[in-house]
Write an enzyme that holds these catalytic residues in place. Structure first.
Site, mmCIF file in Angstrom:
data_model
loop_
_atom_site.group_PDB
_atom_site.id
_atom_site.type_symbol
_atom_site.label_atom_id
_atom_site.label_comp_id
_atom_site.label_asym_id
_atom_site.label_seq_id
_atom_site.Cartn_x
_atom_site.Cartn_y
_atom_site.Cartn_z
ATOM 1 N N HIS A 23 0.853 -1.181 0.000
ATOM 2 C CA HIS A 23 0.000 0.000 0.000
ATOM 3 C C HIS A 23 0.895 1.240 0.000
ATOM 4 O O HIS A 23 2.127 1.127 -0.029
ATOM 5 C CB HIS A 23 -0.988 -0.023 1.173
ATOM 6 C CG HIS A 23 -0.354 -0.150 2.535
ATOM 7 N ND1 HIS A 23 0.563 0.750 3.021
ATOM 8 C CD2 HIS A 23 -0.499 -1.086 3.510
ATOM 9 C CE1 HIS A 23 0.938 0.394 4.235
ATOM 10 N NE2 HIS A 23 0.316 -0.735 4.554
ATOM 11 N N HIS A 26 4.015 1.368 2.393
ATOM 12 C CA HIS A 26 5.201 0.631 1.940
ATOM 13 C C HIS A 26 5.832 1.363 0.752
ATOM 14 O O HIS A 26 7.054 1.474 0.647
ATOM 15 C CB HIS A 26 4.844 -0.772 1.450
ATOM 16 C CG HIS A 26 4.055 -1.601 2.416
ATOM 17 N ND1 HIS A 26 2.812 -2.094 2.122
ATOM 18 C CD2 HIS A 26 4.335 -2.017 3.669
ATOM 19 C CE1 HIS A 26 2.367 -2.807 3.150
ATOM 20 N NE2 HIS A 26 3.273 -2.761 4.110
ATOM 21 N N CYS A 131 3.668 -9.101 20.995
ATOM 22 C CA CYS A 131 2.793 -8.539 19.962
ATOM 23 C C CYS A 131 3.136 -9.224 18.653
ATOM 24 O O CYS A 131 4.251 -9.070 18.146
ATOM 25 C CB CYS A 131 2.968 -7.028 19.828
ATOM 26 S SG CYS A 131 2.082 -6.402 18.377
ATOM 27 N N CYS A 134 4.040 -6.786 15.773
ATOM 28 C CA CYS A 134 5.432 -6.297 15.795
ATOM 29 C C CYS A 134 6.415 -7.454 15.775
ATOM 30 O O CYS A 134 7.594 -7.256 15.528
ATOM 31 C CB CYS A 134 5.731 -5.508 17.069
ATOM 32 S SG CYS A 134 4.795 -4.011 17.278
ATOM 33 N N CYS A 152 -0.581 -3.032 22.367
ATOM 34 C CA CYS A 152 0.624 -2.601 21.656
ATOM 35 C C CYS A 152 0.447 -1.145 21.214
ATOM 36 O O CYS A 152 -0.597 -0.790 20.661
ATOM 37 C CB CYS A 152 0.842 -3.501 20.448
ATOM 38 S SG CYS A 152 2.017 -2.829 19.293
ATOM 39 N N HIS A 155 0.248 -1.241 17.139
ATOM 40 C CA HIS A 155 -0.881 -1.909 16.491
ATOM 41 C C HIS A 155 -2.210 -1.663 17.187
ATOM 42 O O HIS A 155 -3.260 -2.011 16.658
ATOM 43 C CB HIS A 155 -0.599 -3.413 16.366
ATOM 44 C CG HIS A 155 0.510 -3.698 15.396
ATOM 45 N ND1 HIS A 155 1.828 -3.765 15.773
ATOM 46 C CD2 HIS A 155 0.489 -3.848 14.051
ATOM 47 C CE1 HIS A 155 2.572 -3.981 14.708
ATOM 48 N NE2 HIS A 155 1.790 -4.030 13.652
ATOM 49 N N LYS A 303 -3.310 5.897 10.645
ATOM 50 C CA LYS A 303 -2.124 5.392 9.935
ATOM 51 C C LYS A 303 -2.543 4.407 8.833
ATOM 52 O O LYS A 303 -3.383 3.536 9.069
ATOM 53 C CB LYS A 303 -1.217 4.665 10.932
ATOM 54 C CG LYS A 303 0.030 4.136 10.292
ATOM 55 C CD LYS A 303 0.786 3.150 11.154
ATOM 56 C CE LYS A 303 1.932 2.562 10.347
ATOM 57 N NZ LYS A 303 2.300 1.229 10.729
ATOM 58 N N LYS A 306 -2.667 -2.336 7.214
ATOM 59 C CA LYS A 306 -3.444 -3.502 6.813
ATOM 60 C C LYS A 306 -4.749 -3.576 7.591
ATOM 61 O O LYS A 306 -5.787 -3.915 7.048
ATOM 62 C CB LYS A 306 -2.614 -4.749 7.109
ATOM 63 C CG LYS A 306 -3.317 -6.051 6.821
ATOM 64 C CD LYS A 306 -2.353 -7.194 6.983
ATOM 65 C CE LYS A 306 -2.332 -7.774 8.377
ATOM 66 N NZ LYS A 306 -3.558 -8.402 8.805
HETATM 67 N N1 MSP Z 1 9.142 -6.991 8.130
HETATM 68 C C1 MSP Z 1 9.334 -5.850 8.959
HETATM 69 C C2 MSP Z 1 10.614 -5.130 8.597
HETATM 70 C C3 MSP Z 1 11.837 -5.968 8.671
HETATM 71 S S1 MSP Z 1 13.230 -5.078 8.157
HETATM 72 C C4 MSP Z 1 14.510 -6.043 8.589
HETATM 73 C C5 MSP Z 1 8.165 -4.897 8.787
HETATM 74 N N2 MSP Z 1 7.476 -5.023 7.656
HETATM 75 S S2 MSP Z 1 6.172 -4.183 7.246
HETATM 76 O O1 MSP Z 1 5.626 -4.796 6.066
HETATM 77 O O2 MSP Z 1 5.310 -4.046 8.365
HETATM 78 O O3 MSP Z 1 6.696 -2.841 6.728
HETATM 79 C C6 MSP Z 1 7.062 -1.870 7.567
HETATM 80 C C7 MSP Z 1 7.526 -0.652 6.794
HETATM 81 O O4 MSP Z 1 6.566 -0.224 5.816
HETATM 82 C C8 MSP Z 1 7.619 0.513 7.761
HETATM 83 O O5 MSP Z 1 8.806 0.516 8.476
HETATM 84 C C9 MSP Z 1 7.534 1.655 6.806
HETATM 85 O O6 MSP Z 1 8.766 1.788 6.180
HETATM 86 C C10 MSP Z 1 6.494 1.167 5.795
HETATM 87 N N3 MSP Z 1 5.154 1.582 6.183
HETATM 88 C C11 MSP Z 1 4.075 0.778 6.464
HETATM 89 N N4 MSP Z 1 2.998 1.576 6.747
HETATM 90 C C12 MSP Z 1 3.359 2.870 6.666
HETATM 91 C C13 MSP Z 1 2.680 4.096 6.752
HETATM 92 N N5 MSP Z 1 1.409 4.182 7.034
HETATM 93 N N6 MSP Z 1 3.392 5.225 6.507
HETATM 94 C C14 MSP Z 1 4.703 5.194 6.140
HETATM 95 N N7 MSP Z 1 5.363 4.052 6.052
HETATM 96 C C15 MSP Z 1 4.755 2.876 6.379
HETATM 97 O O7 MSP Z 1 7.955 -4.097 9.660
#
Ligand code: MSP
Length: 682
Positions: A23, A26, A131, A134, A152, A155, A303, A306
């Site tokens: 999304h 990411h 969690c 996380c 958490c 979350h 935020k 998902k």
């Molecule tokens: N798998 C772990 C990261 C491991 S790195 C060794 C993880 N994955 S995640 O799919 O949850 O992605 C997290 C990352 O996606 C966040 O750190 C951020 O970079 C990005 N984002 C997810 N949602 C976001 C927002 N709403 N806004 C900005 N970035 C966001 O955590």
């Protein structure tokens, strides 16, 4: 003036969990990393840009189980969707790592063995709050307290209690002083400043040893020599930054390690700025140069995530829609999105994503300022430019002197800002130059000069061409498609390296082309139509609010609000509704995958329900007095799928089940037949 670095530049994004599809949140991380990698390439730095997917752990195992497939099948299904999304977004990657790849598993085992050889891993047992979102253990002081539950902070969901299980521990406390010393000696280790301060105070508060293996599930990399344990998913995942380079001490490692930038969201700061450096210190390996942390994008204050379907902006849909405004060029549409994301919010801050502010920037900065400059400059060069023009090193024309000064300052300032990862400030500087170039056109009025046969006209046109090619290069990292088109229009080839401050001595007009429009100005009607067409496109997959009251009823009496339409008390008391009104309620067949008690809530159960979507929904239902959690997995139910999500006891509930009964639940609504999850009920 400082000299730009020519040193190698290795930049990474977090590897994304495959329990979700990409999304805008990411995409933001990946787009910013792409811009930084492009900028490094423009400076001539050997550059490596890595992203990938995080495929192990309890969360992924649970998602696969919920889908009724093996974890491997699940990850093989979802990982390519990330790769395809980055490709469609035009991101230029050097590598894509998946943590289920053999090259990764090998390096994780090697890192474990290095740390074990140091004597920093020991076997004990662990219990505590976990969690799953996380994938982290927390102490009570690190959690929020909502009613009777520990929740958490990221979350906003209750954490689960992990009963005592054997676990290897990493002696992290040993590295507290070394980590503090490193952070203090390297002001750029954690950027921006606010996150550095946050980590400093966390580390000063004391580091505890960390549980780094689990025995209660198996989807992970086995501990070398003790396969009953799988390595903690964060230790596994963080190692991707190194495993993508091959063996520790191998050629790739020697060339690229340590990384210059780990770009991350603020949610995963502690893992990157505390755990990862401690693992590396224990293994005797150099630490990355900068943990660059950005904030969160939100939609209407929530935020993007998902668990909140209504926030899930799809960057490809936005790119396509904006592309349609730009003559069907999706890459131009994506440039507008990239520009907005990097200009609107300084890196590190949180931002609220709205189509209104996106289109305001589209109109003001892209159509008015940039688009206008490109089209009027090139039109005039095409009309009045002949052959080539000399560019005197010192000009007698005041507007040329002013423009040249701004150009030189911008090339320097924008570079310094980009080097410090201040994308918004770099773009602001470039837009000041664009404004100056527009003023230059007004001040010199080339059309009047042409009428008057003014001999200075070729020099003025040359400066317009220089402005277009310089601005193209300055914006190329953030807006690659636009820059490429501008370079093509001005007949400059596609090199787009970072511009030199020194002016060229001559400029040829021979290859200047008629420009095609870049960003058309949207009038009020077009702007409104675009917002309208984007809004339903984004919300189509998301629950739509029926009424605020329904949400608050769900909060206090989740199941009472879900009475079957046929419940006699309701039928007697309610005013009739029209067929259209009934049609607004989206009922779907669901299958309960998991059920668990909600701590300290007698009536509530937390359910995971498959409603035929990519990921199952969490639904909190007031049926605990009628059903045990073990009664429910596999049960078919009817779900109100478009009910606005509500937070019940700190848990985000994404829908409601139909049930008969009021205070006492008589039973759950079901379908008399076999209908697949997601089937519409009418
Ligand atoms: N798998 C772990 C990261 C491991 S790195 C060794 C993880 N994955 S995640 O799919 O949850 O992605 C997290 C990352 O996606 C966040 O750190 C951020 O970079 C990005 N984002 C997810 N949602 C976001 C927002 N709403 N806004 C900005 N970035 C966001 O955590």
């Amino acid at each position: 003036m400082t000299t730009p670095s020519r040193a190698p530049f290795y930049i990474t994004t977090p590897i994304y969990y495959v329990n979700d599809v990409p999304h805008l949140g990411h995409a933001y991380t990946t787009l910013v990393a792409d811009a930084l990698a492009r900028f490094a390439r423009q400076l001539g730095r050997p550059t490596r840009f890595l992203t990938g997917t995080d495929e192990h752990g309890q969360k992924i195992e649970a998602t696969a189980t919920a889908r009724g497939i093996s974890p491997q099948q699940h990850v093989d299904d979802v990982a390519p969707r990330f790769a395809a999304c980055w490709d469609e977004l035009g991101i230029v990657l050097d590598d894509f790592i998946r943590t289920t790849e053999p090259r990764h598993k090998k390096t994780v085992a090697a890192l474990w063995q290095r740390i074990a050889a140091k004597g920093d891993l020991y076997l004990a047992s662990y219990e505590g709050w976990y969690c799953v979102g996380c994938e982290a253990f927390y102490t009570e002081s690190q959690l929020d307290r909502v009613d009777d539950a520990y929740v958490c902070t990221t979350h906003k969901k209750p954490v689960t209690w992990v009963a005592k299980e054997p676990s290897y521990f990493f002696a992290m406390s040993k590295y507290q002083d070394a980590l503090l010393a490193h952070i203090e000696a390297h002001p750029n280790f954690i950027l921006p400043e606010q996150y550095r301060n946050e980590v400093l105070s966390f580390v000063r508060g004391g580091l505890r040893d960390l549980s780094v293996s689990r025995t209660s599930f198996s989807w992970g990399i086995p501990v070398p020599g003790d396969p009953a344990h799988v390595i903690y998913v964060w230790m596994d995942a963080l190692t991707n930054y190194m495993s993508a380079l091959g063996d520790i001490d191998g050629e790739g490692y020697k060339r690229w390690w340590p990384a210059q930038v780990h770009l991350i969201g603020k949610d995963i700061l502690r893992f990157h700025a505390v755990y990862w450096p401690c693992f590396l210190l224990a293994a005797g390996l150099p630490l990355p140069e900068t943990i660059l942390t950005h904030g969160w994008w939100a939609v209407r204050g929530e935020k993007i995530s998902k668990s909140l379907p209504a926030t899930r902006v799809d960057p490809l849909v936005v790119g396509r829609e904006l592309g349609a405004l730009c003559g069907g060029d999706q890459r131009l549409g994506l440039d507008a999105l990239r520009y907005y994301l990097m200009r609107e919010v300084p890196l590190g801050n949180d931002g609220d994503f709205t189509y209104e502010s996106l289109l305001d920037r589209f109109n003001a900065d892209l159509a008015n300022d940039l688009g206008n400059l490109v089209s009027r400059s090139l039109t005039m060069i095409r009309k009045f430019g002949v052959g080539a023009a000399n560019v005197p090193a010192t000009s007698a024309l005041a507007p040329v002197v002013a423009l040249t000064k701004v150009r030189a300052a911008t090339i320097e300032q924008a570079r310094l800002h980009f080097e410090r990862f201040e994308m918004a400030r770099g773009l602001e500087a470039i837009w000041r130059y664009i404004a100056e170039a527009n003023r230059f056109v007004d001040a010199t009025a080339p059309w009047t000069m042409a009428k008057q046969n003014d001999p200075a006209l070729p020099e003025v046109l040359a400066h317009l061409a220089i402005s277009i090619s310089s601005i193209a290069a300055l914006i190329a990292a953030v807006m690659p498609r636009t820059a490429g088109l501008m370079a093509e229009f001005v007949g400059q080839g596609a090199s787009l390296l970072w511009p030199a401050v020194a002016l060229p001595t001559t400029v040829s007009f021979a290859d200047v082309r008629d420009p095609t429009p870049l960003f058309p100005r949207l009038d009020a009607a077009k702007r409104a139509a675009t917002i309208a067409s984007l809004t339903p496109a984004q919300d189509a997959a998301a629950p739509v609010a029926i009424a605020q009251e329904a949400a608050s009823a769900a909060l206090t009496r989740p199941i009472a609000a879900a009475r079957t339409p046929a419940a006699p008390a309701v039928a007697a008391a309610s005013a009739p509704i029209t067929f259209d009104e009934f049609g607004k309620i989206e009922l779907r067949v669901g299958r309960i995958l998991e059920a668990q008690a909600v701590p300290k809530a007698k009536k509530l159960l937390q359910l995971l329900v498959d409603v035929g979507e990519a990921t199952p929904r969490t639904i909190v239902a007031g049926i605990a007095e009628r059903y045990q959690p073990s009664d429910l997995p596999g049960k078919q139910v009817i779900v109100v799928a478009n009910l606005a999500p509500a937070t019940i006891r700190g848990i985000r509930s994404e829908g409601m089940l139909l049930a008969a009964g009021d205070e006492t639940i008589a039973g759950l609504g079901a379908i008399d037949g076999d209908a697949a999850p997601g089937t519409r009920v009418r």
